[in-house]
Write a protein that holds these residues in place. Structure first.
Motif, mmCIF file in Angstrom:
data_model
loop_
_atom_site.group_PDB
_atom_site.id
_atom_site.type_symbol
_atom_site.label_atom_id
_atom_site.label_comp_id
_atom_site.label_asym_id
_atom_site.label_seq_id
_atom_site.Cartn_x
_atom_site.Cartn_y
_atom_site.Cartn_z
ATOM 1 N N VAL A 50 35.167 32.520 103.749
ATOM 2 C CA VAL A 50 36.254 33.467 104.033
ATOM 3 C C VAL A 50 35.699 34.713 104.718
ATOM 4 N N GLU A 51 34.551 35.184 104.250
ATOM 5 C CA GLU A 51 33.942 36.360 104.878
ATOM 6 C C GLU A 51 33.491 36.047 106.295
ATOM 7 N N ILE A 52 33.024 34.825 106.540
ATOM 8 C CA ILE A 52 32.646 34.433 107.902
ATOM 9 C C ILE A 52 33.857 34.505 108.818
ATOM 10 N N VAL A 53 34.980 33.960 108.374
ATOM 11 C CA VAL A 53 36.191 33.975 109.205
ATOM 12 C C VAL A 53 36.658 35.402 109.440
ATOM 13 N N ARG A 54 36.656 36.207 108.381
ATOM 14 C CA ARG A 54 37.104 37.594 108.532
ATOM 15 C C ARG A 54 36.236 38.347 109.534
ATOM 16 N N ASP A 55 34.908 38.249 109.357
ATOM 17 C CA ASP A 55 33.993 38.986 110.225
ATOM 18 C C ASP A 55 34.013 38.469 111.658
ATOM 19 N N THR A 56 34.017 37.132 111.816
ATOM 20 C CA THR A 56 34.009 36.582 113.171
ATOM 21 C C THR A 56 35.327 36.846 113.888
ATOM 22 N N GLY B 290 35.148 40.325 115.059
ATOM 23 C CA GLY B 290 34.247 40.395 116.197
ATOM 24 C C GLY B 290 34.867 39.832 117.462
ATOM 25 N N LEU B 291 35.594 38.718 117.324
ATOM 26 C CA LEU B 291 36.230 38.115 118.499
ATOM 27 C C LEU B 291 37.299 39.028 119.083
ATOM 28 N N VAL B 292 38.075 39.660 118.236
ATOM 29 C CA VAL B 292 39.103 40.582 118.731
ATOM 30 C C VAL B 292 38.464 41.709 119.538
ATOM 31 N N LEU B 293 37.390 42.279 118.977
ATOM 32 C CA LEU B 293 36.707 43.362 119.686
ATOM 33 C C LEU B 293 36.069 42.884 120.985
ATOM 34 N N VAL B 294 35.468 41.699 120.949
ATOM 35 C CA VAL B 294 34.765 41.200 122.127
ATOM 36 C C VAL B 294 35.740 40.866 123.249
ATOM 37 N N VAL B 295 36.810 40.178 122.907
ATOM 38 C CA VAL B 295 37.801 39.838 123.940
ATOM 39 C C VAL B 295 38.377 41.100 124.547
ATOM 40 N N THR C 70 27.550 40.054 125.048
ATOM 41 C CA THR C 70 28.471 40.139 123.912
ATOM 42 C C THR C 70 29.414 38.946 123.848
ATOM 43 N N VAL C 71 29.982 38.564 124.999
ATOM 44 C CA VAL C 71 30.945 37.467 124.989
ATOM 45 C C VAL C 71 30.250 36.141 124.698
ATOM 46 N N MET C 72 29.019 35.980 125.172
ATOM 47 C CA MET C 72 28.284 34.755 124.860
ATOM 48 C C MET C 72 27.959 34.683 123.376
ATOM 49 N N GLY C 73 27.555 35.817 122.812
ATOM 50 C CA GLY C 73 27.282 35.831 121.384
ATOM 51 C C GLY C 73 28.521 35.532 120.566
ATOM 52 N N ASP D 269 28.425 31.869 119.001
ATOM 53 C CA ASP D 269 28.030 32.007 117.598
ATOM 54 C C ASP D 269 29.252 32.335 116.754
ATOM 55 N N SER D 270 29.771 33.541 116.904
ATOM 56 C CA SER D 270 30.912 33.960 116.088
ATOM 57 C C SER D 270 32.138 33.092 116.341
ATOM 58 N N GLY D 271 32.394 32.756 117.623
ATOM 59 C CA GLY D 271 33.574 31.953 117.936
ATOM 60 C C GLY D 271 33.503 30.574 117.303
ATOM 61 N N LEU D 272 32.336 29.950 117.401
ATOM 62 C CA LEU D 272 32.181 28.625 116.805
ATOM 63 C C LEU D 272 32.282 28.681 115.287
ATOM 64 N N ARG D 273 31.653 29.668 114.700
ATOM 65 C CA ARG D 273 31.741 29.804 113.244
ATOM 66 C C ARG D 273 33.181 30.047 112.812
ATOM 67 N N TYR D 274 33.898 30.830 113.601
ATOM 68 C CA TYR D 274 35.304 31.081 113.290
ATOM 69 C C TYR D 274 36.106 29.780 113.320
ATOM 70 N N VAL D 275 35.974 29.016 114.403
ATOM 71 C CA VAL D 275 36.760 27.789 114.555
ATOM 72 C C VAL D 275 36.386 26.760 113.494
#
Length: 566
Positions: A113-119, A122-127, A281-284, A288-294
């Protein structure tokens, strides 16, 4: 992936997301102007117009302050988007665990749950940042020198597209990592819960082997993730550093065609300060974060909700039956319970006794569906225990759980629509009235750390008494109470109705039961107090020199059956 993206998009459909987008607009101006400002200031300084150059730099500082004000507001709106998403996921995980007995719920709740929340955050900020940077840089480059854009944009896009091509491989690696994490959590949880039984059966070496394999599997998965990270580094070299090298190499050619030194420096500034950090940033985020989120969100959403979980109807009776029940902590371990055939008729009161670590709590876990048999089966009212509706039974462990809420909320948790008179009747029956008064009444706030272990047990016992469950299992649930308080609580459950199974902490609990199950290694003996004193050496040893002064309960109605291990 469509489901996970839809879930994230749904979380953005609120006012806070709109405010976040609006506050991102001020950041476009400094992004678009910093390359132009550097170019104009450089050319002004080279031409001897120092104050003009300083003015350009001053304008850059002013627009940067404007962008910082927008960024400050963005972070404030981000929390309003992310925290409701986290709360929804926590509700999903907890609800699923309560209704399905999900053994991976701890890993999901504590980490995933913390992974989804954090990622997600992060995705919102990165996009947002990537969109702001791309719009601003393209606008600045085209206004500065379109020829420079022709050298910079193609390798930038090539590196970005290459990083997208790696995502498929990276997704497999992330899934493997999460599966390894869940396998490790399940193996460790099973091992820790059976420490006493493992010690009693001498299975320490196997337990070490059992947890060692998932540890190695998790380490292999993490190393595979590291190799994917190396590929992403190569993609960044193409998209982030190649534009810089190409622009430097083309510098003499551009200067020869009228591009000023300041303009060339401005283009380099856009690459170094704008595109390169944005690509990194977008690659990270995506790799990383995007894949973990999905992947992580997919695992959480794949656990069926209580409404979608197939359920059997509530059993017609609460008769507990085990047929050939066998359980061992691993294929090579000595069975803790072996070939146990037992019938506990509905409405009966059974006490389970035996030395510490002999498997009593393991039996309780099997009856309540928290453990799955190695062999045989456990039925409640003819229904497999792991499919029985959750409100059919209640288990109170030795370490009772009390949460930070009012006394009433702690007591009626399993029966929310209980009337005040029903709650008071449960309090009076179990004997927790003095404790409730000491805390401050039913509406007083409970502070779990301020309660003793015995006081927490009294609250949990009252909660179980009030519940609609027809099968109650007390796993040393009165061990921190004094003998008189224990007697009152157990007698309350004995007269409550339904089936009662008590994992006994004191021999007096056996005297209050109508039948006693003595566990001795992987063997078991069933009988009354009188019969076991003559037939079970272990029960005689447990009895010791204690002589009861109270009258023994009357003999039970026939119905208990047990067959020895073959």
């Amino acid at each position: 992936m469509k489901r996970e993206l839809s879930y994230g998009i749904a979380a953005l459909k609120n006012r806070s997301a709109l405010k976040l987008a609006i506050w991102s607009i001020p950041e476009i101006l400094p992004t678009a102007i910093y390359g132009v400002a550097v170019a104009k200031a450089t050319d002004s300084f080279l031409a001897g117009h120092a104050w003009q150059g300083i003015a350009w730099l001053g304008g850059l500082v002013a627009t940067a302050c404007l962008g910082a004000a927008g960024a400050h507001q963005v972070y404030g709106r981000l929390g309003e988007i992310v925290e409701p998403l986290r709360d929804d996921l926590v509700r999903r995980v907890v609800s699923s665990a309560l209704h399905t007995g999900d053994t991976a719920a701890v890993a999901r709740l504590n980490r995933q749950v913390e992974i989804v929340r954090d990622t997600f955050a992060g995705l919102v900020l990165v996009v947002r940042s990537f969109a702001v940077t791309l719009v601003g840089v393209l606008a600045g480059l085209l206004s500065l020198a379109p020829a420079i854009a022709g050298f910079v944009v193609p390798p930038f896009l090539l590196g970005f597209l290459a990083s997208l091509a790696v995502l498929g491989l990276a997704a497999d690696r992330v899934r493997a990592s999460l599966q390894a994490d869940e396998d490790l959590a399940a193996a460790a949880g099973m091992t820790f819960s059976g420490v006493r039984d493992i010690t009693a059966t001498g299975s320490e070496e196997f337990a070490e082997h059992l947890t060692g394999r998932p540890i190695e599997a998790q380490a292999d998965a993490e190393r595979a993730l590291a190799r994917v990270a190396a590929l992403r580094t190569l993609c960044f070299a193409i998209g982030g550093w190649a534009p810089l090298l190409i622009l430097l190499a083309a510098g003499p050619w551009l200067v020869g065609r009228g591009v000023s030194t300041g303009t060339l420096l401005g283009g380099l500034t856009y690459v170094l300060v704008g595109l390169q950090p944005a690509l990194s940033t977008v690659m990270g985020a995506l790799g990383d974060s995007g894949l973990r989120y999905v992947v992580t969100l997919g695992r959480i959403l794949s656990v069926q909700s209580p409404e979608a979980t197939p359920r059997t109807a509530a059993p017609l009776t609460c008769e507990v039956q085990t047929t050939g029940l066998t359980f061992a902590y691993g294929p090579a371990a000595e069975p803790v319970i072996e070939d146990l055939h037992l019938i506990v008729p509905e409405g009966e009161h059974l006490a389970v006794v035996g030395p510490s670590g002999i498997g009593k709590s393991t039996l309780a876990g099997l009856i309540c569906g928290m453990l799955q048999p190695t062999g045989g089966q456990v039925l409640i009212g003819g229904v497999p225990t792991h499919t029985v509706a959750p409100d059919t039974r209640v288990l109170i462990p030795q370490e009772a759980y009390v949460f930070g809420a009012t006394v009433m909320e702690n007591l009626n948790y399993l029966l929310p629509d209980a009337t005040p008179s029903e709650v008071q009747q449960a309090i009076d029956a179990v004997g927790s009235g003095a404790l409730v008064d000491r805390i401050g009444g039913l509406q007083a706030q409970v502070k779990p750390n301020d309660l003793s272990a015995g006081e927490r047990q009294l609250i949990a016992l009252t909660r179980a008494y009030l519940s609609p469950a027809a099968l109650v299992v007390l796993d040393e649930a009165t061990c921190y109470l004094d003998p008189e308080a224990e007697r009152r609580a157990e007698e309350a459950f004995a007269t409550r109705g339904g089936t009662l199974i008590v994992i006994a902490h004191r021999i007096t609990s056996a005297l209050r039961a109508r039948k006693i199950l003595v566990m001795d290694g992987n063997r078991a003996a069933l009988g009354t107090h009188t019969s076991l004193l003559h037939s079970s050496p272990l029960y005689q040893e447990l009895q010791g020199h204690w002589h009861p002064t109270e009258t023994l309960p009357s003999q039970p109605a026939p119905g208990f059956q047990i067959q020895p291990a073959s």
